[in-house]
Design an enzyme around this catalytic site. Structure first.
Site, PDB file in Angstrom:
ATOM      1  N   ASN A  14      78.292  -1.275  26.072  1.00 49.03           N
ATOM      2  CA  ASN A  14      78.547  -0.392  27.199  1.00 49.03           C
ATOM      3  C   ASN A  14      77.280  -0.192  28.026  1.00 49.03           C
ATOM      4  O   ASN A  14      76.192  -0.555  27.602  1.00 49.03           O
ATOM      5  CB  ASN A  14      79.062   0.951  26.654  1.00 49.03           C
ATOM      6  CG  ASN A  14      80.239   1.447  27.455  1.00 49.03           C
ATOM      7  OD1 ASN A  14      80.212   1.398  28.683  1.00 49.03           O
ATOM      8  ND2 ASN A  14      81.258   1.921  26.785  1.00 49.03           N
ATOM      9  N   CYS A  15      77.456   0.421  29.186  1.00 44.61           N
ATOM     10  CA  CYS A  15      76.350   0.736  30.095  1.00 44.61           C
ATOM     11  C   CYS A  15      75.224   1.425  29.340  1.00 44.61           C
ATOM     12  O   CYS A  15      75.502   2.320  28.553  1.00 44.61           O
ATOM     13  CB  CYS A  15      76.860   1.643  31.207  1.00 44.61           C
ATOM     14  SG  CYS A  15      75.586   2.326  32.278  1.00 44.61           S
ATOM     15  N   PRO A  16      73.978   1.075  29.518  1.00 42.96           N
ATOM     16  CA  PRO A  16      73.430   0.114  30.476  1.00 42.96           C
ATOM     17  C   PRO A  16      73.101  -1.237  29.854  1.00 42.96           C
ATOM     18  O   PRO A  16      72.368  -2.019  30.435  1.00 42.96           O
ATOM     19  CB  PRO A  16      72.126   0.805  30.894  1.00 42.96           C
ATOM     20  CG  PRO A  16      71.638   1.420  29.612  1.00 42.96           C
ATOM     21  CD  PRO A  16      72.872   1.816  28.842  1.00 42.96           C
TER      22      PRO A  16
END
Lengths: 76, 160
Positions: A14-16
């Site tokens: 997931n982000c980042p």
């Protein structure tokens, strides 16, 4: 499928993380070489567009296939 | 090449959930070519410790989704029960792993590797009797003027 010099598999991350992994891989490439990134984070579509605009690297392809995203980035 | 953009962050919170925003933004900004400095003050200093034991708490946090509809039927006082914080922290960590959220310490290391400067606020280091050795390597110590000198030229300044 387009040719690339290196690939980053950011599946499940997931982000980042997709951006950070991509940036790290780009550091090891020469100008003009291509990096392919595989990701499943839907936010990465807009994030890679923004990444390309801000860093000058060219986002040559952005494709989706059944929840998997594929980005082709040419190093500036 | 033109002067890099600058991001200045003040990190004031010492819980697991609030530890993420400064490191996510700092690491991403560094990846985009920003010069980044994070100034850690008060409870934010916990984020610099070598082995932090960061927790989340449902106490006084009505926005925190609770599992199994607990937020619907659980009295507010229940969130203050002994062990509730440990339980919620364990559940949050599991959820983060399941959703592919990066481990905080790994993210912190990536932030450092990317060249972000981490600065501990001198006054609060003294206030809480911390020592420079309590913090991860490369942590610098500085005061308000140190932060403002950088923030004064920054394109983005955030208080988290």
């Amino acid at each position: 499928m387009a040719e690339f010099d290196e690939q980053v598999d950011a599946t499940g991350l997931n982000c980042p993380m997709p951006i950070l992994r991509a940036k790290k891989a780009l550091n090891g490439l020469h100008t003009g070489q291509r990096l392919q990134v595989i990701a499943t984070d839907p936010g990465s579509v807009r994030d890679f567009e923004a990444f390309a605009r801000q860093t000058g690297h060219a986002l040559e392809q952005s494709a989706e296939d059944n929840g998997t995203f594929r980005f082709l980035i040419r190093k500036a | 090449m033109s002067e890099p953009k600058k991001l200045a962050i003040i990190a004031t919170k010492g819980s697991l959930d609030w530890a993420y925003p400064p490191f996510i933004l700092a690491s991403t900004a560094a990846a985009l070519g920003y010069e980044v400095r994070i100034f850690f003050t008060f409870y934010g200093l916990q984020l610099l410790r070598k082995n932090p034991d960061l927790q989340v708490t449902p106490l006084g946090n009505p926005g925190m989704p609770m599992p199994m509809g607990m937020d619907k039927w659980f009295p507010v006082l229940g969130t203050a029960l002994p062990g509730m914080q440990k339980l919620m922290t364990a559940m949050m960590k599991k959820k983060m792993r399941d959703k592919g959220v990066v481990d905080l310490l790994e993210l912190r290391e990536l932030t450092r590797e990317a060249g972000a400067k981490l600065i501990a606020c001198q006054m609060t280091v003294d206030l809480f009797d911390f020592d420079k050795d309590d913090f991860i390597a490369d942590t610098e110590i500085g005061g308000a003027a140190t932060f403002l000198e950088f923030a004064g030229q920054a394109d983005i300044s955030l208080f988290i």
